[in-house]
Design a protein around this motif. Sequence first.
Motif, PDB file in Angstrom:
ATOM      1  N   SER A 113      -4.533  -0.786 -13.687  1.00 60.13           N
ATOM      2  CA  SER A 113      -5.987  -0.968 -13.605  1.00 60.13           C
ATOM      3  C   SER A 113      -6.688   0.141 -12.822  1.00 60.13           C
ATOM      4  CB  SER A 113      -6.314  -2.326 -13.003  1.00 60.13           C
ATOM      5  OG  SER A 113      -5.736  -2.434 -11.739  1.00 60.13           O
ATOM      6  N   TRP A 114      -5.909   1.022 -12.188  1.00 58.28           N
ATOM      7  CA  TRP A 114      -6.541   2.170 -11.524  1.00 58.28           C
ATOM      8  C   TRP A 114      -7.114   3.133 -12.551  1.00 58.28           C
ATOM      9  CZ3 TRP A 114      -4.505   7.158 -12.236  1.00 58.28           C
ATOM     10  CH2 TRP A 114      -3.290   7.192 -12.921  1.00 58.28           C
ATOM     11  N   ILE A 159      -1.407   6.652  -6.397  1.00 59.54           N
ATOM     12  CA  ILE A 159      -2.424   5.833  -7.049  1.00 59.54           C
ATOM     13  C   ILE A 159      -3.398   5.329  -6.005  1.00 59.54           C
ATOM     14  CG2 ILE A 159      -2.812   3.688  -8.295  1.00 59.54           C
ATOM     15  CD1 ILE A 159      -0.075   3.919  -9.431  1.00 59.54           C
ATOM     16  N   GLN A 160      -4.683   5.318  -6.337  1.00 57.04           N
ATOM     17  CA  GLN A 160      -5.665   4.647  -5.497  1.00 57.04           C
ATOM     18  C   GLN A 160      -5.670   3.206  -5.951  1.00 57.04           C
ATOM     19  OE1 GLN A 160      -7.638   5.066  -3.044  1.00 57.04           O
ATOM     20  NE2 GLN A 160      -7.720   7.242  -2.679  1.00 57.04           N
ATOM     21  N   PRO A 161      -5.061   2.314  -5.190  1.00 57.02           N
ATOM     22  CA  PRO A 161      -4.909   0.960  -5.691  1.00 57.02           C
ATOM     23  C   PRO A 161      -6.219   0.164  -5.637  1.00 57.02           C
ATOM     24  CG  PRO A 161      -4.010   1.125  -3.495  1.00 57.02           C
ATOM     25  CD  PRO A 161      -4.502   2.488  -3.854  1.00 57.02           C
ATOM     26  N   THR A 162      -6.430  -0.671  -6.648  1.00 54.89           N
ATOM     27  CA  THR A 162      -7.553  -1.596  -6.582  1.00 54.89           C
ATOM     28  C   THR A 162      -7.075  -2.827  -5.812  1.00 54.89           C
ATOM     29  OG1 THR A 162      -6.826  -2.556  -8.653  1.00 54.89           O
ATOM     30  CG2 THR A 162      -8.497  -0.852  -8.790  1.00 54.89           C
ATOM     31  N   ASN A 195      -9.121   3.396   3.956  1.00 57.56           N
ATOM     32  CA  ASN A 195      -9.632   2.313   3.117  1.00 57.56           C
ATOM     33  C   ASN A 195     -10.378   1.256   3.928  1.00 57.56           C
ATOM     34  OD1 ASN A 195      -8.409   3.632   1.065  1.00 57.56           O
ATOM     35  ND2 ASN A 195      -6.854   2.088   0.649  1.00 57.56           N
ATOM     36  N   TYR A 229      -8.781  14.550   3.110  1.00 56.23           N
ATOM     37  CA  TYR A 229      -8.551  13.871   1.846  1.00 56.23           C
ATOM     38  C   TYR A 229      -8.325  14.944   0.786  1.00 56.23           C
ATOM     39  CZ  TYR A 229      -9.304  10.683  -2.067  1.00 56.23           C
ATOM     40  OH  TYR A 229      -9.146   9.940  -3.203  1.00 56.23           O
ATOM     41  N   ILE A 284     -13.974   6.759  -7.347  1.00 56.78           N
ATOM     42  CA  ILE A 284     -13.418   6.375  -6.048  1.00 56.78           C
ATOM     43  C   ILE A 284     -14.529   6.311  -5.007  1.00 56.78           C
ATOM     44  CG2 ILE A 284     -12.065   7.333  -4.141  1.00 56.78           C
ATOM     45  CD1 ILE A 284      -9.915   7.996  -6.132  1.00 56.78           C
ATOM     46  N   GLU A 286       0.835  -1.210   0.000  1.00 53.05           N
ATOM     47  CA  GLU A 286       0.000   0.000   0.000  1.00 53.05           C
ATOM     48  C   GLU A 286       0.862   1.249   0.000  1.00 53.05           C
ATOM     49  OE1 GLU A 286      -4.063  -1.378   2.209  1.00 53.05           O
ATOM     50  OE2 GLU A 286      -2.917   0.250   3.092  1.00 53.05           O
ATOM     51  N   GLU A 295      -6.974  -5.829  -6.692  1.00 49.97           N
ATOM     52  CA  GLU A 295      -6.132  -6.721  -7.511  1.00 49.97           C
ATOM     53  C   GLU A 295      -4.700  -6.201  -7.551  1.00 49.97           C
ATOM     54  OE1 GLU A 295      -9.151  -5.434  -9.968  1.00 49.97           O
ATOM     55  OE2 GLU A 295      -9.828  -6.210  -8.041  1.00 49.97           O
ATOM     56  N   MET A 296      -4.584  -4.857  -7.677  1.00 48.64           N
ATOM     57  CA  MET A 296      -3.248  -4.288  -7.737  1.00 48.64           C
ATOM     58  C   MET A 296      -2.484  -4.587  -6.455  1.00 48.64           C
ATOM     59  SD  MET A 296      -4.008  -0.596  -9.406  1.00 48.64           S
ATOM     60  CE  MET A 296      -2.321  -0.027  -9.504  1.00 48.64           C
ATOM     61  N   TYR A 318     -12.757  10.508 -12.004  1.00 51.76           N
ATOM     62  CA  TYR A 318     -11.945   9.688 -11.120  1.00 51.76           C
ATOM     63  C   TYR A 318     -12.453   9.778  -9.679  1.00 51.76           C
ATOM     64  CZ  TYR A 318      -7.772   7.315  -9.483  1.00 51.76           C
ATOM     65  OH  TYR A 318      -6.911   6.407  -8.918  1.00 51.76           O
ATOM     66  N   PHE A 349     -12.137   1.927  -0.857  1.00 51.97           N
ATOM     67  CA  PHE A 349     -11.387   3.180  -0.884  1.00 51.97           C
ATOM     68  C   PHE A 349     -11.837   4.123   0.224  1.00 51.97           C
ATOM     69  CE2 PHE A 349     -10.377   3.006  -5.705  1.00 51.97           C
ATOM     70  CZ  PHE A 349      -9.469   1.998  -5.452  1.00 51.97           C
TER      71      PHE A 349
END
Lengths: 314, 543
Positions: B140-141, A44-47, B428, B437, B452, A36, A49-50, B448, B458
């Motif tokens: 993938s983000w 980056i806001q990680p998913t 998260n 934030y 989110i 993280e 899967e990431m 975006y 998130f």
Amino acid sequence: MGTYIVKRMLTIVPIFLIATLITFGMIHLSPVDPAEAYLAAANIQPTAEMLAQKRQEFGLDQPLLVQYVNSVIQISKFDFGVSYVTNKPVWEEVSSRLPATIELTLASLVIAIVVSIPLGFLAGVRKNKEIDHFSRFLSYFGASIPSFWFGYLLIFFFSVKLDLFPVEGIGTWKHLVLPAITLALPLIALYTRLLRASVLENLQEPYVLFARTRGIHEKSIMGKHVLRSAISPMITGLGMNLGKLMTGAIIVEAVFSWPGFGRYFIEAIFNRDVPVIQCYVLLAAGLFLISNLIVDIIQMYIDPRISREGRQFQ
Amino acid sequence: MLHTKNKKLVLLIFIIFLTVSIVLIGCTSQSVEKSEADASTENSHMITFSWPRDVGEMNPHAYNPSQMFAQSMVYEPLVSYEEGGELKPHLAESWEVSDDGKEYVFNLRQGVKFSDGSNFNAEIVKKNFDTILDNGDRHSWLGFIPLIDQTEVVDEYTFKFTLNEPYYPTIQELANVRPVRFLGEAGFPEDGDTSEGVEQPIGTGPWVLEEHKVDQYATFKRNEDYWGEHPSVEQIKVKVIPDAETRVLAFEKGELDVIFGEGVINIDAFNQLKSTGSYETSISEPVATRILVMNTNKETLSDIKVRQALHYAFNKQEIVESVTSNLEEKADTILSTNFPYTSNVEATTIDYDVNKAEQLLDDAGWKMPEGKDIREKDGKPLEIELMYNSAESIQKIMAEALQSEWAKIGVKLNIDGVELPTQVDRFNNNEFEMNFYSTSGAPYDPHYFINIVATEGFGFREAISSYPNKDELLSQIATVQQTTDENERQELYTSILGSLQEQGAIVPISYIRQIAIYQKDVSNFSFPANRDAHPFTGIHIGE
């Protein structure tokens, strides 16, 4: 002598193991997941899967014990793994930055010795004279001022105002002066005080009186006898402080943009770059151990009583 | 006997020290000539700039440790994000999107060359896309990357890709600094996979990496074959200076020409330098929004009246002004109006009103007991915890300001400073009551941000879980990204952004702006509309 060194070397092994265990434990006690942290640093806001993919890449998906054993096995082969952030071997990253740190620490060590030996000795010999007051002030000042602040002051006066030295960077001897002085100051404070106290103590010893009654010249008493025996605690202090120098370099390197290992370590902490943190701690531990060993050996030469001890009844 | 031994030893130590020092001085004196030569090139055609971290490996398709501003100097996108969120042709001269919103055809600019002289064409565009897609997990983000089904070279200067489903923000996401920017053929490693690094940083951009000393500096020289307008400055030198105070001192001494960015120096230093009158300063348009998120999952904050009361008792104008010295601007809407689709959001602006706040708390059942200064309900005191990033001084001071502000209406605010990764982690995992934030800003928003909000894990989706209209909101967010009709999209955005704010869990605080300070001989400085890009377009130094 030889067996003594071998014995000492052997004690390094368990201490090393303990050091790895503590670092490993500390890093994993921290609530932050390195995967993280990596993605947060990249903005980056990680998913999910990431994250899973990163964890797998870093080997964090395995049980802790497996991770620990793996890292010990790796380290015992002098393989410190791959940095999470740059994806390059840690040793490559570290060894490219070590020379800068060594240059800085050696320079400060030289400054510290060159300044504190005469200062501490004279302060002891001329107790309560000007030089003594000065040394006491310097010790007090050096021990209490935070080094980052002292660094800014030096930059402000000698670089911005007087334009004698560059503000930051590395390259010429001019770049080295201010950071080396900053790093040396606390050591100067410490060694001067140490040597002064030790000189004063030695002056009370009967051998000084004896030497005087023998009519030996005062200069010779001081130089040949008092200084030599007074310097011993300072050498111990030096050994103990080599490691401290390396860690003190962290702050100095950040202030002066010195491209060394300490600065790299700070970044590694923020990024939770575990292999780099581990490498740093182990190197620091190694440095402490080895410098202490070297100091003990030097001590034995300077003061033969140490190595003779325990042997007198043989 | 012992004496001579000792003397020898002392002599030996002395000699070692001496040799080491001489070697060190020897090492450094070699570089003396070089750095003097360097100094002489510091002429009026070079801008010296500093950045807290090393520029990194200069891989256009990778994240850490590459720095975005540097990536944007060398590599270019198909589409560029300009003032007001307008998307303009860049390496693509034009594009067409099919009616079903799935096919994207790009007509590439002709005559563009990479810095090694090779041609920019549809082949190389496809090659770049393919390596990015091969490592699709890492990207993938970004919404459109996982949706790409096919990439195709139509002819030498026409490139096409097809999506599995319509996704309108595709064009906007192409404007990002990473990962969809283009590396020249010679930059690719043998196996064509750039995820492990690139051979050489070859791009089409206005700047070419000339020299790079890790952790020390990087110099970029002007790309003489650049297809667009040539920079007037010949060279840009980026010094790595991690410490903000040192950066200020180096600037004061004249070792730096420009300081630019967000949080690169502290606010007091900025104001102090500004007040000397010896330098030029400027502040950008809003690039992102600082917001306060209230977790409606927590009992106290699940009541909209409590959330509104806190908002009413928040003297935003004064706090933003005093904490940021006007570097930031008070925010009334979640996204500033210089972002796409944000111009007509309808949300009630909440003005500072302590009486109203007290009234609302009374109505919600939080009464002030006799002789106490914290409100209570069923014997429970009104205590809330606010999490902030301890390394960010603005968050810290704002947290303290809110603490004293809300104490006035009988709310006890506990503030908890944590490190950034911890903050992200707790947010998260929904382990917070209130949190600061920052939106991602230009060029990522608005899609975006709402994405989110709608995605699990998130923090936001969980935080707004007690919104009565939550399901409607989530379905609207899912729809808006697939819209092909401009008007429908605008209506959806107006409604989504409006109701997110109306429910009071997402409180806009201030608009974050970038700052710049530069020496008097620097002119024509302009901020990039894309927050992550470099600011050197058009910059001029000297007469």
